[in-house]
Design a protein around this motif. Structure first.
Motif, mmCIF file in Angstrom:
data_model
loop_
_atom_site.group_PDB
_atom_site.id
_atom_site.type_symbol
_atom_site.label_atom_id
_atom_site.label_comp_id
_atom_site.label_asym_id
_atom_site.label_seq_id
_atom_site.Cartn_x
_atom_site.Cartn_y
_atom_site.Cartn_z
ATOM 1 N N UNK A 62 0.807 -1.226 0.000
ATOM 2 C CA UNK A 62 0.000 0.000 0.000
ATOM 3 C C UNK A 62 0.839 1.274 0.000
ATOM 4 N N UNK A 63 2.097 1.195 0.427
ATOM 5 C CA UNK A 63 2.948 2.386 0.450
ATOM 6 C C UNK A 63 3.808 2.489 -0.812
ATOM 7 N N UNK A 64 3.436 1.729 -1.845
ATOM 8 C CA UNK A 64 4.161 1.775 -3.116
ATOM 9 C C UNK A 64 3.213 2.156 -4.248
ATOM 10 N N UNK A 65 3.626 3.125 -5.042
ATOM 11 C CA UNK A 65 2.810 3.532 -6.176
ATOM 12 C C UNK A 65 2.691 2.438 -7.237
ATOM 13 N N UNK A 66 3.590 1.461 -7.164
ATOM 14 C CA UNK A 66 3.513 0.327 -8.089
ATOM 15 C C UNK A 66 2.171 -0.388 -7.984
ATOM 16 N N UNK A 67 1.535 -0.347 -6.831
ATOM 17 C CA UNK A 67 0.265 -1.049 -6.631
ATOM 18 C C UNK A 67 -0.777 -0.582 -7.639
ATOM 19 N N UNK A 68 -1.008 0.731 -7.728
ATOM 20 C CA UNK A 68 -2.042 1.214 -8.649
ATOM 21 C C UNK A 68 -1.574 1.147 -10.099
ATOM 22 N N UNK A 69 -0.260 1.239 -10.332
ATOM 23 C CA UNK A 69 0.218 1.200 -11.711
ATOM 24 C C UNK A 69 0.085 -0.198 -12.312
ATOM 25 N N UNK A 70 0.453 -1.216 -11.551
ATOM 26 C CA UNK A 70 0.300 -2.582 -12.066
ATOM 27 C C UNK A 70 -1.171 -2.972 -12.150
ATOM 28 N N UNK A 71 -1.935 -2.698 -11.089
ATOM 29 C CA UNK A 71 -3.355 -3.040 -11.131
ATOM 30 C C UNK A 71 -4.072 -2.295 -12.252
ATOM 31 N N UNK A 72 -3.719 -1.026 -12.431
ATOM 32 C CA UNK A 72 -4.345 -0.250 -13.497
ATOM 33 C C UNK A 72 -4.013 -0.804 -14.867
ATOM 34 N N UNK A 73 -2.750 -1.166 -15.069
ATOM 35 C CA UNK A 73 -2.341 -1.716 -16.366
ATOM 36 C C UNK A 73 -3.011 -3.056 -16.629
ATOM 37 N N UNK A 74 -3.054 -3.926 -15.617
ATOM 38 C CA UNK A 74 -3.659 -5.246 -15.786
ATOM 39 C C UNK A 74 -5.149 -5.135 -16.106
ATOM 40 N N UNK A 75 -5.811 -4.168 -15.469
ATOM 41 C CA UNK A 75 -7.236 -3.967 -15.743
ATOM 42 C C UNK A 75 -7.456 -3.445 -17.160
ATOM 43 N N UNK A 76 -6.671 -2.431 -17.573
ATOM 44 C CA UNK A 76 -6.847 -1.842 -18.893
ATOM 45 C C UNK A 76 -6.450 -2.799 -20.013
ATOM 46 N N UNK B 91 0.008 19.815 -21.705
ATOM 47 C CA UNK B 91 -0.336 18.439 -22.030
ATOM 48 C C UNK B 91 0.727 17.452 -21.535
ATOM 49 N N UNK B 92 1.954 17.918 -21.373
ATOM 50 C CA UNK B 92 2.985 17.056 -20.799
ATOM 51 C C UNK B 92 2.596 16.577 -19.407
ATOM 52 N N UNK B 93 2.023 17.469 -18.610
ATOM 53 C CA UNK B 93 1.611 17.072 -17.267
ATOM 54 C C UNK B 93 0.376 16.172 -17.297
ATOM 55 N N UNK B 94 -0.495 16.346 -18.294
ATOM 56 C CA UNK B 94 -1.617 15.416 -18.465
ATOM 57 C C UNK B 94 -1.072 14.030 -18.802
ATOM 58 N N UNK B 95 -0.141 13.976 -19.750
ATOM 59 C CA UNK B 95 0.498 12.708 -20.138
ATOM 60 C C UNK B 95 1.136 12.049 -18.914
ATOM 61 N N UNK B 96 1.898 12.835 -18.161
ATOM 62 C CA UNK B 96 2.610 12.304 -16.996
ATOM 63 C C UNK B 96 1.635 11.823 -15.924
ATOM 64 N N UNK B 97 0.588 12.592 -15.681
ATOM 65 C CA UNK B 97 -0.406 12.194 -14.675
ATOM 66 C C UNK B 97 -1.067 10.877 -15.043
ATOM 67 N N UNK B 98 -1.477 10.738 -16.301
ATOM 68 C CA UNK B 98 -2.168 9.521 -16.706
ATOM 69 C C UNK B 98 -1.252 8.303 -16.596
ATOM 70 N N UNK B 99 0.000 8.453 -17.008
ATOM 71 C CA UNK B 99 0.949 7.349 -16.878
ATOM 72 C C UNK B 99 1.225 7.034 -15.415
ATOM 73 N N UNK B 100 1.411 8.073 -14.620
ATOM 74 C CA UNK B 100 1.737 7.929 -13.203
ATOM 75 C C UNK B 100 0.626 7.215 -12.437
ATOM 76 N N UNK B 101 -0.618 7.464 -12.806
ATOM 77 C CA UNK B 101 -1.754 6.911 -12.073
ATOM 78 C C UNK B 101 -2.166 5.529 -12.579
ATOM 79 N N UNK B 102 -1.347 4.922 -13.421
ATOM 80 C CA UNK B 102 -1.631 3.562 -13.867
ATOM 81 C C UNK B 102 -2.502 3.477 -15.097
ATOM 82 N N UNK B 103 -2.590 4.591 -15.856
ATOM 83 C CA UNK B 103 -3.463 4.603 -17.026
ATOM 84 C C UNK B 103 -2.654 4.744 -18.324
#
Length: 402
Positions: A134-148, A315-327
């Motif tokens: 839960x203290x790792x951002x990898x959690x939402x990034x992997x789960x988000x990628x696997x779902x998408x 738009x760079x920050x939009x790109x970065x946010x979406x990637x960062x949040x697992x999307x």
């Protein structure tokens, strides 16, 4: 309908012991302990997937640990794909987290998830498991990628709601004949683009220090007064050569990490937010990223209109946010990529740098189709002449009628 998400070790009890399970395997404590638990549960076919993107841990070591725990190891070389399909777009998108540090694991997680899903589908696996907590951002990034990615089986991390202490994991692994990682003082994540440290002695942002020996690329070895001059060339937004020598992106990054890092450049520290807004400290060394991102911006500025760059920065920050949040595989990140690619198509040129201890200066910025001036006085004369010409012709016409 039962949720596909696995969040605790107790949920593993619902897995069919006769069907394959795929786990992401780094060779670290958490992923090794997961293999032990799956073996104890009687899962007959466990496939440990290690995606090689240039990390520190050796393949031999990973193979020894996985096989000792009864898993079939799959070591997949994805270094070129990581550089070309994930790092290169991030350079063009100037993917920097809130101006603090270039993103790194943000880029590797979707590739790791995609590789695991490909293997899971071939094997007919019932689940893809990872070990983020839960203290790792990898959690939402992997789960988000696997779902998408639309994986058909179950997926997630049993550590999400069911953490196990470091000491308990070490004790149980030792009892199973696996003695590893007892002396590690931080949690690390590495690839060809970045070496990152967190947790352990770095838990407290108010008091932290990274032992110098932990740095590999950015440990200064240049002598006082030493300098190094290098030139990076981009074609249509892609780094293609160093000092005129054509290189694949993997090779170019490797050389720059060492040449730029020799001057102590490319270290970052900063806080990054977790799912619910809390923030954790992360330390990085990224010498190649430091120079390539700066070089790209210089060439881009030479080639693109200022208003276009202003819009791109948003738009760079939009790109970065979406990637960062697992999307990474989401529609908005892909849509912003189209805009970034259109700008990159016009970004061709080179930058020459003079490296010195603790800093670097540009010596040349050259663009294929530049907007910059090379002689201001000559330009002013031409501009004034052009602007004045209609008035001169009008005056001549008036005089001709007198």
């Amino acid at each position: 309908m039962r949720s596909p998400l696995i969040r605790s070790f107790s949920q593993l009890d619902s897995l069919d012991p006769d069907r394959p399970v795929v786990t992401l395997f780094s060779g670290g404590l958490d992923s090794s302990y997961l293999l032990l638990r799956l073996r104890r549960m009687g899962i007959r076919e466990v496939h440990a997937v290690s995606v090689d993107i240039g990390e520190d841990e050796s393949s031999t070591y990973k193979r020894q640990v996985a096989e000792a725990l009864g898993a079939t190891i799959h070591i997949l070389d994805r270094r070129a794909e990581f550089a070309d399909r994930y790092v290169a777009p991030a350079i063009a998108a100037q993917a920097v987290y809130l101006g603090i540090h270039p993103v790194s694991s943000t880029l590797s997680r979707p590739l790791i998830a995609h590789s695991a899903v490909e293997l899971a589908r071939v094997l007919g696996a019932q689940a893809v498991l990872h070990t983020a907590n839960r203290s790792q951002n990898t959690l939402r990034r992997l789960n988000g990628a696997l779902a998408l990615l639309g994986y058909e089986g179950r997926f997630g991390s049993p550590y999400d709601l069911d953490p196990v202490t470091r000491d308990d994991k070490l004790v149980e692994l030792r009892a199973a004949g696996i003695d590893l990682l007892a002396g590690r003082i931080v949690s690390g994540d590495s690839n060809l683009w970045c070496r990152e440290f967190e947790s352990g002695i770095l838990d407290d942002p108010e008091l932290h220090e990274v032992p110098e020996e932990m740095y590999t690329w950015s440990r200064p070895i240049a002598l006082p007064g030493d300098t190094d001059t290098l030139t990076v060339t981009f074609e249509h937004g892609l780094p293609v050569a160093l000092d005129g020598d054509p290189l694949p992106l993997t090779g170019l990054i490797d050389r720059l990490n060492r040449r730029v890092g020799a001057y102590g450049l490319g270290r970052y520290s900063g806080l990054e937010h977790l799912d619910h807004g809390e923030k954790v400290l992360e330390i990085r060394e990224m010498p190649a990223a430091w120079l390539l991102l700066s070089s790209y911006r210089h060439i881009e500025s030479a080639c693109l209109d200022a208003e276009l760059i202003r819009e791109k920065r948003h738009l760079e920050q939009v790109w970065t946010r979406e990637a960062l949040e697992g999307r990474w595989f989401g529609e908005l990140r892909l849509a912003t990529q189209v805009f970034v690619d259109a700008c990159a198509a016009r970004t061709t040129g080179s930058v020459t740098w003079r490296l010195r201890t603790g800093g670097a200066d540009t010596r040349s910025i050259t663009a294929g189709s530049p907007l910059y001036l090379r002689d201001r006085e000559a330009w002013e004369e031409r501009a004034i002449s052009t602007e004045s010409a209609p008035f001169a012709r009008a005056a001549e016409a008036v005089l001709a009628t007198v």
